[in-house]
Motif scaffolding. Structure first.
Motif, PDB file in Angstrom:
ATOM      1  N   TYR A 153      41.943 -20.895 -11.785  1.00 28.63           N
ATOM      2  CA  TYR A 153      42.693 -21.211 -13.401  1.00 28.63           C
ATOM      3  C   TYR A 153      43.336 -19.802 -13.443  1.00 28.63           C
ATOM      4  CZ  TYR A 153      42.913 -23.133 -17.592  1.00 28.63           C
ATOM      5  OH  TYR A 153      42.676 -22.843 -19.002  1.00 28.63           O
ATOM      6  N   ILE A 154      42.034 -18.631 -13.140  1.00 30.42           N
ATOM      7  CA  ILE A 154      42.187 -17.889 -13.620  1.00 30.42           C
ATOM      8  C   ILE A 154      43.554 -16.799 -13.156  1.00 30.42           C
ATOM      9  CG2 ILE A 154      41.217 -14.765 -13.384  1.00 30.42           C
ATOM     10  CD1 ILE A 154      38.786 -16.415 -13.072  1.00 30.42           C
ATOM     11  N   GLY A 155      43.714 -16.651 -11.842  1.00 32.06           N
ATOM     12  CA  GLY A 155      45.524 -16.712 -11.204  1.00 32.06           C
ATOM     13  C   GLY A 155      45.933 -16.977 -12.303  1.00 32.06           C
ATOM     14  N   GLU A 156      46.393 -18.074 -12.650  1.00 33.66           N
ATOM     15  CA  GLU A 156      47.411 -18.836 -13.680  1.00 33.66           C
ATOM     16  C   GLU A 156      47.309 -19.181 -15.072  1.00 33.66           C
ATOM     17  OE1 GLU A 156      46.184 -23.438 -12.883  1.00 33.66           O
ATOM     18  OE2 GLU A 156      46.908 -23.378 -10.273  1.00 33.66           O
ATOM     19  N   GLN A 157      46.401 -18.548 -15.380  1.00 31.16           N
ATOM     20  CA  GLN A 157      46.348 -18.187 -16.986  1.00 31.16           C
ATOM     21  C   GLN A 157      46.448 -16.827 -17.180  1.00 31.16           C
ATOM     22  OE1 GLN A 157      46.050 -21.441 -17.973  1.00 31.16           O
ATOM     23  NE2 GLN A 157      45.392 -20.207 -19.434  1.00 31.16           N
ATOM     24  N   LEU A 158      46.755 -15.851 -16.099  1.00 30.03           N
ATOM     25  CA  LEU A 158      46.965 -14.688 -16.068  1.00 30.03           C
ATOM     26  C   LEU A 158      48.053 -13.588 -15.695  1.00 30.03           C
ATOM     27  CD1 LEU A 158      46.157 -11.495 -15.941  1.00 30.03           C
ATOM     28  CD2 LEU A 158      45.729 -11.528 -13.609  1.00 30.03           C
ATOM     29  N   ALA A 159      48.944 -15.452 -15.077  1.00 29.80           N
ATOM     30  CA  ALA A 159      50.515 -14.835 -14.971  1.00 29.80           C
ATOM     31  C   ALA A 159      50.897 -15.446 -16.350  1.00 29.80           C
ATOM     32  CB  ALA A 159      50.961 -15.910 -13.804  1.00 29.80           C
ATOM     33  N   LYS A 160      50.767 -16.292 -16.960  1.00 21.94           N
ATOM     34  CA  LYS A 160      50.892 -16.992 -18.421  1.00 21.94           C
ATOM     35  C   LYS A 160      51.285 -16.200 -19.033  1.00 21.94           C
ATOM     36  CE  LYS A 160      50.156 -21.997 -17.797  1.00 21.94           C
ATOM     37  NZ  LYS A 160      49.409 -23.455 -17.809  1.00 21.94           N
ATOM     38  N   GLU A 161      49.656 -15.375 -19.684  1.00 19.04           N
ATOM     39  CA  GLU A 161      49.324 -14.640 -20.442  1.00 19.04           C
ATOM     40  C   GLU A 161      49.794 -12.630 -19.736  1.00 19.04           C
ATOM     41  OE1 GLU A 161      46.314 -13.529 -21.996  1.00 19.04           O
ATOM     42  OE2 GLU A 161      45.793 -15.744 -21.850  1.00 19.04           O
ATOM     43  N   LEU A 162      51.097 -13.020 -18.910  1.00 22.50           N
ATOM     44  CA  LEU A 162      51.508 -11.606 -18.190  1.00 22.50           C
ATOM     45  C   LEU A 162      52.956 -12.367 -18.363  1.00 22.50           C
ATOM     46  CD1 LEU A 162      49.326  -9.984 -15.520  1.00 22.50           C
ATOM     47  CD2 LEU A 162      49.374  -9.235 -17.748  1.00 22.50           C
ATOM     48  N   GLY A 163      53.343 -13.459 -18.358  1.00 29.16           N
ATOM     49  CA  GLY A 163      54.797 -13.847 -18.335  1.00 29.16           C
ATOM     50  C   GLY A 163      55.344 -13.612 -16.968  1.00 29.16           C
ATOM     51  N   ILE A 164      54.408 -13.781 -15.943  1.00 28.43           N
ATOM     52  CA  ILE A 164      55.165 -13.138 -14.573  1.00 28.43           C
ATOM     53  C   ILE A 164      54.734 -14.544 -14.030  1.00 28.43           C
ATOM     54  CG2 ILE A 164      54.653 -11.141 -14.903  1.00 28.43           C
ATOM     55  CD1 ILE A 164      51.967 -11.323 -13.316  1.00 28.43           C
ATOM     56  N   SER A 165      55.033 -15.033 -12.638  1.00 28.42           N
ATOM     57  CA  SER A 165      55.251 -15.739 -11.875  1.00 28.42           C
ATOM     58  C   SER A 165      54.020 -16.281 -11.206  1.00 28.42           C
ATOM     59  CB  SER A 165      56.363 -16.375 -10.800  1.00 28.42           C
ATOM     60  OG  SER A 165      57.018 -16.356 -11.417  1.00 28.42           O
ATOM     61  N   CYS A 166      52.733 -17.457 -10.591  1.00 25.70           N
ATOM     62  CA  CYS A 166      51.859 -17.500 -10.179  1.00 25.70           C
ATOM     63  C   CYS A 166      51.830 -17.603  -8.988  1.00 25.70           C
ATOM     64  CB  CYS A 166      50.501 -17.965 -10.707  1.00 25.70           C
ATOM     65  SG  CYS A 166      49.715 -18.485  -9.814  1.00 25.70           S
ATOM     66  N   TYR A 167      51.524 -17.427  -7.430  1.00 28.94           N
ATOM     67  CA  TYR A 167      52.293 -18.082  -6.489  1.00 28.94           C
ATOM     68  C   TYR A 167      50.419 -19.027  -5.356  1.00 28.94           C
ATOM     69  CZ  TYR A 167      56.627 -16.428  -6.583  1.00 28.94           C
ATOM     70  OH  TYR A 167      57.683 -16.411  -6.808  1.00 28.94           O
TER      71      TYR A 167
END
Length: 203
Positions: free
Chosen positions: A18-32
């Motif tokens: 979940y941390i990875g997913e939220q981080l990607a959203k805040e940075l505007g990048i994809s989470c794989y």
């Protein structure tokens, strides 16, 4: 922001995914994470469920033990003598490297920290948590049975440790293998996201 790849390794129940997913959203990048599994499944021809459930858990040696009790016609081994697990691992590595070359992204699990170890634009993070919090999250967020949660968490992390050791010859969870290690019990999920985001945006 310069191109940056963030790998997230995590204890089961720590909230690392979940941390990875939220981080990607805040940075505007994809989470794989699940998307990566779909890509590996498509490239390998195996079901996504197999890649997701077994990809971080089964080692080639375990598959050999399974194969030794089965007929060679069971297709546990490829014609080139490689195990299914080794084949999946190589395909997965290729895709991870291609993603890192192409774009900024967050990659969860899959030995990505090791696969991308020579890249200077990669930040490797390990998320851990206190046992009580991991069990609570496993029960209330992951839906694990209360009486079995602690055992499932332990077995999952042991399997990840063995998989990582088998393919990298390094110790999973050892701080020397990562740039940042965070206790999500101490900092909270949002706190961990903020810390990692701040580090990424320092460049």
């Amino acid at each position: 922001m310069k191109k940056k790849i963030i790998t997230i390794s995590r204890q089961c129940g720590s909230g690392g995914r979940y941390i990875g997913e939220q981080l990607a959203k805040e940075l505007g990048i994809s989470c794989y994470d699940e998307k990566l599994m779909d890509m590996v499944a498509k490239a390998s021809g195996f079901a996504t469920e197999f890649i997701e459930d077994k990809g971080e858990h089964m080692t080639g040696s375990l598959l050999f033990n399974i194969a030794s009790s089965l007929s060679y016609a069971s297709n546990v081994f490829y014609g080139n003598g490689m195990t299914i697990q080794d084949e999946v691992y190589l395909i997965q590595n290729r895709i991870i490297k291609e993603l890192a070359e192409k774009e900024s992204c967050v990659i969860v699990g899959r030995c990505a920290d090791y696969v991308l170890r020579d890249r200077k634009d990669c930040l490797n993070v390990f998320i851990h948590a206190d046992e009580e919090d991991k069990i609570d999250r496993a029960i209330h967020s992951y839906g694990m049975p209360e009486k079995e949660a602690a055992s499932i968490l332990k077995k999952t992390d042991k399997a990840r440790y063995n998989h990582y050791k088998y393919y990298t010859d390094r110790e999973w969870g050892m701080s020397d293998n990562y740039d940042v290690c965070l206790n999500s019990s101490m900092f909270g999920i949002e706190g961990c996201v903020k810390i990692i985001k701040d580090i990424v945006e320092m460049d």
